[in-house]
Structure formats: C-alpha cells, structure tokens
Design a protein around this motif. Structure first.
Motif, PDB file in Angstrom:
ATOM      1  N   THR A 120      30.156  20.368   9.069  1.00  0.00           N
ATOM      2  CA  THR A 120      29.014  19.364   9.830  1.00  0.00           C
ATOM      3  C   THR A 120      29.684  18.462  10.814  1.00  0.00           C
ATOM      4  O   THR A 120      29.077  17.954  11.676  1.00  0.00           O
ATOM      5  CB  THR A 120      28.102  18.625   8.974  1.00  0.00           C
ATOM      6  OG1 THR A 120      28.702  17.793   8.222  1.00  0.00           O
ATOM      7  CG2 THR A 120      27.249  19.521   7.841  1.00  0.00           C
ATOM      8  N   THR A 121      30.770  18.217  10.710  1.00  0.00           N
ATOM      9  CA  THR A 121      31.656  17.261  11.638  1.00  0.00           C
ATOM     10  C   THR A 121      31.860  18.125  12.914  1.00  0.00           C
ATOM     11  O   THR A 121      31.793  17.629  14.070  1.00  0.00           O
ATOM     12  CB  THR A 121      32.972  16.721  10.848  1.00  0.00           C
ATOM     13  OG1 THR A 121      32.669  16.084   9.790  1.00  0.00           O
ATOM     14  CG2 THR A 121      33.657  15.812  12.219  1.00  0.00           C
ATOM     15  N   THR A 122      32.414  19.321  12.873  1.00  0.00           N
ATOM     16  CA  THR A 122      32.569  19.973  13.914  1.00  0.00           C
ATOM     17  C   THR A 122      31.351  21.186  14.440  1.00  0.00           C
ATOM     18  O   THR A 122      31.374  21.622  15.523  1.00  0.00           O
ATOM     19  CB  THR A 122      33.889  21.092  13.724  1.00  0.00           C
ATOM     20  OG1 THR A 122      33.664  21.857  12.812  1.00  0.00           O
ATOM     21  CG2 THR A 122      35.102  20.033  13.229  1.00  0.00           C
ATOM     22  N   GLY A 123      30.729  21.131  13.503  1.00  0.00           N
ATOM     23  CA  GLY A 123      29.545  22.422  13.609  1.00  0.00           C
ATOM     24  C   GLY A 123      29.656  23.725  13.573  1.00  0.00           C
ATOM     25  O   GLY A 123      28.950  24.633  13.909  1.00  0.00           O
ATOM     26  N   LYS A 124      31.306  24.013  12.957  1.00  0.00           N
ATOM     27  CA  LYS A 124      31.668  25.199  12.760  1.00  0.00           C
ATOM     28  C   LYS A 124      31.317  26.029  11.535  1.00  0.00           C
ATOM     29  O   LYS A 124      31.327  25.045  10.772  1.00  0.00           O
ATOM     30  CB  LYS A 124      33.092  25.395  13.319  1.00  0.00           C
ATOM     31  CG  LYS A 124      33.489  24.915  14.623  1.00  0.00           C
ATOM     32  CD  LYS A 124      34.945  24.889  14.937  1.00  0.00           C
ATOM     33  CE  LYS A 124      35.383  24.623  16.467  1.00  0.00           C
ATOM     34  NZ  LYS A 124      36.710  24.575  16.525  1.00  0.00           N
TER      35      LYS A 124
END
Length: 325
Positions: free
Chosen positions: A275-279
């Motif tokens: 959830t930090t990078t959305g990957k």
C-alpha cells in the motif's frame, strides 16, 4: 446464507502492479513464483471461519466445531471451545454462523452474527455474552461481515447490503463505546466485505466485492471526519476488465510493512498489495477452491479454507525476502 447478495464468476488472473488513485495508474511487472504448500494448522471448522490472533500465538476462530461458536487454538495448549452465540428467542432457526471476529485491548472477543445482524461481545473473565447492537435507527442490520477495533476501543464493522438484492446498498459503521450506539460512516458501497484498520488507526481499508476494489478511508478522531482517500483497483492489478471476473472478496489483513492481504474468496488465492507503493507484491495460491478468513502472526499468514474445514499456515519469510527492501 452467509453473504447472499454476492454472486460472482472468475477467470484466470494475470499479474501486474499499479496504484489507482484519483484516476492515476502506475504499473510495474510482477512475477509470482510457484507458491509452496501451506502447512495444516488446525481442523474441525464448520462453515466459513473468521480468524484473529491474541498476540501470544493463540488463534481465535469462529464456527469452530459447529456454527455459532468461537474456539481458541494454541500450538502448545491445544484447542478449546470458548462460547456459543446465544439463541434469539424470536427466530426459529438453527445456529447462526459467526463470520467476523476481533479482540479489543481488554481481551474481550467481538463477533458478528451474520444472519441475525448482531454484534456480540464475550468477556472471558465472567463468561458473559452481550449483544452490543443489532440495529440502527430502528432498522435491524442485514448480513454483517467483518469487524475491527479502532482508536479508543471503538468498533468498526461492515454490512454488505442494507436492501437485499439491490446493488450498492452496503454500509460501514462505527460502534461508539462512549455513547454506546452505532453511527453510520458510509453508505452506497457495493458489497463491502473484509475491513481492517492501519496500526495508527488513521486509515480503514474496505474490500468492495461488487466493484472489485479496496477502498481506503481516512479517519480523524479529533475532527470527527471520515472520507475516502484512495482505492486499489483489483481489475487493474490483476489485468481483467470486469470486476465480476474477480469473484467475491473475503477478509483482509494489513501487516507491519503496510502490505495488504486480500482473500479472493472464490479463487482460493490471496492478493498481496504494497500500500506504500501501490504495487502488486505477489498472488499466494492456497491450493484450494476458496479461501475466507485471514490473520497474521509474526511472519506467517493464517487462512481458513472452507472446503477443507481447516486453517492453513503460510510462511511469509520467503515472500518477504524476495520483495522487502
């Protein structure tokens, strides 16, 4: 019926990583190695089982041995039944399944009665069970699904649909422990199932099965605000055009790395999102047709597998080693 409004089909899922927020999409290739077998942790489940851990390695599981029960499972002390949900004198039906569970700071167990729409609380010391709430503004809740504890001990829970058979009538609620009543936070959601709060209690993640997405809401206790801040679209993460092809979403969990684990109920897989990078991190195969409940303890993911009436343990250390910075 556990969650009677969601009927979804699925297709083969392929992988990519993206962040979907405010119409912006960032993609990155993600390769998922073959998942190793999951280790059997416990058997004897009935129906669809929700899970949580007490911080000491003990697992609390709903519908253990029979519907409407909660059991405690320990690798050192074995397993035992803790309580059965009290019957409702006005309802002439068999035991109602419990499909959501959480533990508050005072070690009291919160469980959701799916069919009767009740939020139950069990106090281990006194062995008492009370119904905290079963309605809002005179309307009884429908098929409740997931529950979590937030700042101040307030209780958050999801209702997949307020009006049976109609789309996007789901809602989110907070039971305020000070006023001793529920408050509606959001409505018009499309089959909200799994929910979980961030460790600081400032973000609430919600799985919306009907839209095939994870919606993120920001909470501000002091200002009393609750607003949608982001969304992770599984259709983009899994490269499919139709959210119906993803199938139903079960429970979700967030770890200390801010990786979100989302159970693809009908697929037997767990999607892991950073959830930090959305990957997309990886897709974990449960080697089964379905997966429902999730819980995290240390570096392991516990999953309830309805078809096997069992809980399986997946060692996350290899996955962490492949992707953690």
């Amino acid at each position: 019926m556990i969650f009677h409004c969601v009927r979804r089909t699925i297709c083969l899922l392929t992988l990519c990583g993206c962040l979907a927020m405010a119409g912006m999409v960032y993609s990155d290739e993600a390769e998922t190695p073959a998942s190793p077998p999951c280790d059997l942790f416990a058997t004897g489940l009935a129906g669809h089982t929700a899970l949580c851990c007490d911080g000491q390695g003990n697992v609390l599981a709903t519908n253990y041995r029979h519907l409407g029960s909660v059991g405690k499972i320990s690798e050192t002390d074995g397993a035992a039944l803790l309580f059965d949900a009290p019957a409702d004198a006005t309802e002439q039906r068999s035991a109602s399944p419990l499909v959501g569970i959480a533990l508050d700071d005072d070690q009291r167990i919160l469980a959701l009665d799916s069919q009767l729409g009740r939020v139950l609380r069990f106090v281990p010391d006194s062995k008492t069970i009370t119904t905290l709430t079963d309605r809002i503004q005179g309307r009884r809740f429908g098929s409740l699904f997931a529950i979590d504890i937030g700042p101040g001990g307030n209780i958050y829970f999801s209702e997949p649909e307020q009006v049976p058979g109609e789309d996007a009538t789901g809602a989110l609620y907070r039971f305020d422990v000070v006023t001793n009543r529920p408050v509606q936070l959001a409505e018009g959601l499309d089959q909200p199932t799994g929910i979980c709060l961030s460790s600081n209690g400032k973000s609430l993640y919600v799985a919306e099965s009907g839209r095939g997405q994870i919606s993120v809401y920001g909470l501000n206790q002091q200002e009393g605000t609750f607003e949608k801040t982001a969304a992770y679209f599984l259709t983009l993460l899994l490269e499919t055009d139709d959210p119906k092809e993803i199938g139903r979403l079960g429970h979700i969990a967030l770890d200390r790395r801010n990786w979100l684990y989302v159970s693809l109920w009908d697929r037997g897989e767990v999607v892991v999102i950073n959830t930090t990078t959305g990957k997309l991190v990886e897709v974990i195969s449960c080697h089964s047709k379905s997966v429902f409940g999730l819980a995290l303890f240390q570096d392991a993911l516990l999953m309830s597998i309805p078809e096997k009436e069992a809980i399986y343990r997946y060692d996350l250390r290899p996955l962490i080693g492949r992707h953690a910075p």
